[in-house]
Design a protein around this motif. Structure first.
Motif, PDB file in Angstrom:
ATOM      1  N   VAL A  28       0.853  -1.186   0.000  1.00  0.00           N
ATOM      2  CA  VAL A  28       0.000   0.000   0.000  1.00  0.00           C
ATOM      3  C   VAL A  28       0.892   1.241   0.000  1.00  0.00           C
ATOM      4  O   VAL A  28       2.086   1.152   0.324  1.00  0.00           O
ATOM      5  CB  VAL A  28      -0.944   0.011   1.221  1.00  0.00           C
ATOM      6  N   PRO A  29       0.349   2.408  -0.390  1.00  0.00           N
ATOM      7  CA  PRO A  29       1.157   3.639  -0.355  1.00  0.00           C
ATOM      8  C   PRO A  29       1.778   3.863   1.017  1.00  0.00           C
ATOM      9  O   PRO A  29       1.112   3.750   2.045  1.00  0.00           O
ATOM     10  CB  PRO A  29       0.125   4.727  -0.691  1.00  0.00           C
ATOM     11  N   GLY A  30       3.069   4.148   1.031  1.00  0.00           N
ATOM     12  CA  GLY A  30       3.814   4.312   2.269  1.00  0.00           C
ATOM     13  C   GLY A  30       4.561   3.066   2.693  1.00  0.00           C
ATOM     14  O   GLY A  30       5.446   3.126   3.542  1.00  0.00           O
ATOM     15  N   GLY A  31       4.212   1.921   2.113  1.00  0.00           N
ATOM     16  CA  GLY A  31       4.909   0.674   2.410  1.00  0.00           C
ATOM     17  C   GLY A  31       6.004   0.404   1.400  1.00  0.00           C
ATOM     18  O   GLY A  31       6.147   1.104   0.405  1.00  0.00           O
ATOM     19  N   GLY A  32       6.792  -0.638   1.655  1.00  0.00           N
ATOM     20  CA  GLY A  32       7.852  -0.978   0.718  1.00  0.00           C
ATOM     21  C   GLY A  32       8.764  -2.057   1.271  1.00  0.00           C
ATOM     22  O   GLY A  32       8.529  -2.602   2.356  1.00  0.00           O
ATOM     23  N   ILE A  33       9.799  -2.361   0.503  1.00  0.00           N
ATOM     24  CA  ILE A  33      10.788  -3.371   0.873  1.00  0.00           C
ATOM     25  C   ILE A  33      12.172  -2.783   0.647  1.00  0.00           C
ATOM     26  O   ILE A  33      12.424  -2.086  -0.343  1.00  0.00           O
ATOM     27  CB  ILE A  33      10.608  -4.655   0.036  1.00  0.00           C
ATOM     28  N   GLU A  34      13.085  -3.066   1.569  1.00  0.00           N
ATOM     29  CA  GLU A  34      14.471  -2.596   1.453  1.00  0.00           C
ATOM     30  C   GLU A  34      15.419  -3.782   1.361  1.00  0.00           C
ATOM     31  O   GLU A  34      15.238  -4.785   2.051  1.00  0.00           O
ATOM     32  CB  GLU A  34      14.849  -1.748   2.671  1.00  0.00           C
ATOM     33  N   GLY A  35      16.432  -3.657   0.521  1.00  0.00           N
ATOM     34  CA  GLY A  35      17.518  -4.622   0.487  1.00  0.00           C
ATOM     35  C   GLY A  35      17.273  -5.857  -0.341  1.00  0.00           C
ATOM     36  O   GLY A  35      18.059  -6.806  -0.280  1.00  0.00           O
ATOM     37  N   TRP A  36      16.199  -5.899  -1.124  1.00  0.00           N
ATOM     38  CA  TRP A  36      15.909  -7.048  -1.969  1.00  0.00           C
ATOM     39  C   TRP A  36      16.328  -6.780  -3.408  1.00  0.00           C
ATOM     40  O   TRP A  36      16.265  -5.643  -3.874  1.00  0.00           O
ATOM     41  CB  TRP A  36      14.418  -7.383  -1.943  1.00  0.00           C
ATOM     42  N   SER A  37      16.699  -7.831  -4.114  1.00  0.00           N
ATOM     43  CA  SER A  37      17.004  -7.709  -5.535  1.00  0.00           C
ATOM     44  C   SER A  37      15.714  -7.501  -6.321  1.00  0.00           C
ATOM     45  O   SER A  37      14.607  -7.761  -5.833  1.00  0.00           O
ATOM     46  CB  SER A  37      17.694  -8.979  -6.037  1.00  0.00           C
ATOM     47  N   HIS A  38      15.854  -7.031  -7.570  1.00  0.00           N
ATOM     48  CA  HIS A  38      14.676  -6.838  -8.415  1.00  0.00           C
ATOM     49  C   HIS A  38      13.957  -8.164  -8.660  1.00  0.00           C
ATOM     50  O   HIS A  38      12.722  -8.210  -8.743  1.00  0.00           O
ATOM     51  CB  HIS A  38      15.080  -6.203  -9.746  1.00  0.00           C
ATOM     52  N   VAL A  39      14.727  -9.244  -8.767  1.00  0.00           N
ATOM     53  CA  VAL A  39      14.112 -10.556  -8.991  1.00  0.00           C
ATOM     54  C   VAL A  39      13.273 -10.962  -7.788  1.00  0.00           C
ATOM     55  O   VAL A  39      12.120 -11.394  -7.925  1.00  0.00           O
ATOM     56  CB  VAL A  39      15.198 -11.614  -9.287  1.00  0.00           C
ATOM     57  N   ARG A  40      13.819 -10.807  -6.590  1.00  0.00           N
ATOM     58  CA  ARG A  40      13.092 -11.191  -5.385  1.00  0.00           C
ATOM     59  C   ARG A  40      11.862 -10.305  -5.193  1.00  0.00           C
ATOM     60  O   ARG A  40      10.803 -10.779  -4.781  1.00  0.00           O
ATOM     61  CB  ARG A  40      14.024 -11.093  -4.176  1.00  0.00           C
ATOM     62  N   LEU A  41      12.014  -9.008  -5.500  1.00  0.00           N
ATOM     63  CA  LEU A  41      10.863  -8.109  -5.413  1.00  0.00           C
ATOM     64  C   LEU A  41       9.759  -8.549  -6.365  1.00  0.00           C
ATOM     65  O   LEU A  41       8.576  -8.563  -6.011  1.00  0.00           O
ATOM     66  CB  LEU A  41      11.289  -6.678  -5.757  1.00  0.00           C
ATOM     67  N   GLY A  42      10.165  -8.910  -7.589  1.00  0.00           N
ATOM     68  CA  GLY A  42       9.183  -9.337  -8.584  1.00  0.00           C
ATOM     69  C   GLY A  42       8.450 -10.595  -8.164  1.00  0.00           C
ATOM     70  O   GLY A  42       7.241 -10.705  -8.347  1.00  0.00           O
ATOM     71  N   ILE A  43       9.175 -11.538  -7.563  1.00  0.00           N
ATOM     72  CA  ILE A  43       8.550 -12.780  -7.107  1.00  0.00           C
ATOM     73  C   ILE A  43       7.555 -12.493  -5.991  1.00  0.00           C
ATOM     74  O   ILE A  43       6.433 -13.017  -5.975  1.00  0.00           O
ATOM     75  CB  ILE A  43       9.624 -13.782  -6.639  1.00  0.00           C
TER      76      ILE A  43
END
Length: 257
Positions: A139-154
Motif C-alpha cells: 500500500v502507499p507508504g509501504g515498501g521493501i528494502e535490500g531485496w534484488s529486483h528478482v526477489r521483489l518481482g517474485i
C-alpha cells in the motif's frame, strides 16, 4: 456461526487492550533477545509468546531464561519443526486459552523484518474497528528494502497472483505482520486451516474475509533480515501457489465480492 459484523457492547475502544505478540522461532538465537526487548519497549503493556519449534541452536532455552525474569514473556515449546502455519495455529489456541483474556493477537517475525514500532499504530486501527490489520508492503507508504529486483518481482507477483485468483482487493496477502481481534480467532474454524508455509497467511486472511470480518492494510517498510537465515524455500512458494486454488474451490467468495 456468530455474525462477525454485529458490534460488540460496550465499544472495544473504551475497554483496555490486552495484546499478545506471537513470535515463531526456529534457530533465532542471534535475534531473540533483541526482538523481545524491542517489542516490550514499543508496547510495555503487551505480552509476548515465543512459539519455538525445538530450535537446535538453543533459542527456546534463551527464551525460557527471559520468561523466568519477566512475566510478560511466555514460551510455548513444540516438539519439532512443522512449518509456519502449525506454529501459529498452536499459538492462537494457546492465546485463546490464557486467563489474561487477550483482546488482540499479533503475528510477527523474530528477524526484525517487522518493525515493533508498528505495533501501536496497528493496534489503534484494530481498536478503531478493524477486525484484521495487515502490515502491508504494497500500500502507499509501504515498501521493501535490500531485496534484488528478482526477489521483489517474485514477492509482488505472488501477492498479485493470489488476489487475482481469489478475486479480492487485499494488496499484501502474503504479509506475516498481522493483528487479529480476539473474536476473529474465536469464530474462524482453525482446525480446518491446512496451509503450512506462507500459504497460511493467504488462507487466514481469505477465511477472515469469507466470514465477514473487516480487514485494513497498514503501511510498513520491510527490510531484509540482518542476522540468521531466511526460512523461504521453493516448496513453500509452490504450496502457496496451489493453496489459492484450493481456497477458491472449497470456500465461498467473501461477502463484498
Amino acid at each position: 456461526m456468530n455474525d462477525p459484523t454485529e458490534p460488540s457492547s460496550p465499544s472495544q475502544s473504551t475497554l483496555p487492550a490486552r495484546p499478545v505478540v506471537l513470535v515463531p522461532t526456529y534457530n533465532e538465537r542471534e535475534n531473540i533477545d533483541a526482538i523481545l526487548d524491542a517489542i516490550l519497549e514499543a508496547q510495555p503493556s503487551a505480552h509476548v509468546a515465543v512459539i519455538d519449534d525445538a530450535s537446535p541452536d538453543g533459542t527456546g532455552a534463551m527464551a525460557d531464561a527471559r520468561a523466568a525474569a519477566d512475566p510478560r514473556i511466555h514460551v510455548v515449546h513444540r516438539a519439532r519443526k512443522e512449518g509456519l502455519g502449525p506454529a501459529y495455529l498452536h499459538g492462537f489456541r494457546w492465546a485463546l486459552q490464557q486467563p489474561a483474556g487477550y483482546t488482540h493477537v499479533f503475528e510477527m517475525d523474530a528477524d526484525f523484518s517487522h518493525d515493533p514500532a508498528h505495533l501501536g499504530p496497528m493496534l489503534a486501527k484494530a481498536r478503531a474497528g478493524a477486525d484484521v490489520v495487515v502490515g502491508s508492503r504494497w500500500v502507499p507508504g509501504g515498501g521493501i528494502e535490500g531485496w534484488s529486483h528478482v526477489r521483489l518481482g517474485i514477492s509482488y507477483g505472488g501477492s498479485f497472483y493470489a488476489r487475482t485468483v481469489l478475486g479480492i482487493g487485499v494488496l499484501d496477502l502474503t504479509a506475516g505482520f498481522v493483528c487479529y481481534r480476539r473474536r476473529v480467532l474465536e469464530v474462524l474454524p482453525l482446525s480446518e486451516v491446512r496451509s503450512r508455509g506462507y500459504g497460511f497467511q493467504i488462507e487466514m486472511k481469505y477465511r477472515a474475509l469469507v466470514a465477514g470480518f473487516s480487514l485494513v492494510e497498514h503501511p510498513i517498510v520491510f527490510p531484509d533480515r540482518v542476522r540468521g537465515e531466511s526460512k523461504m524455500s521453493l516448496r513453500i512458494v509452490l504450496e502457496g501457489a496451489t493453496a489459492v486454488w484450493r481456497l477458491r474451490r472449497t470456500l465461498p467468495r467473501p461477502p463484498s465480492t
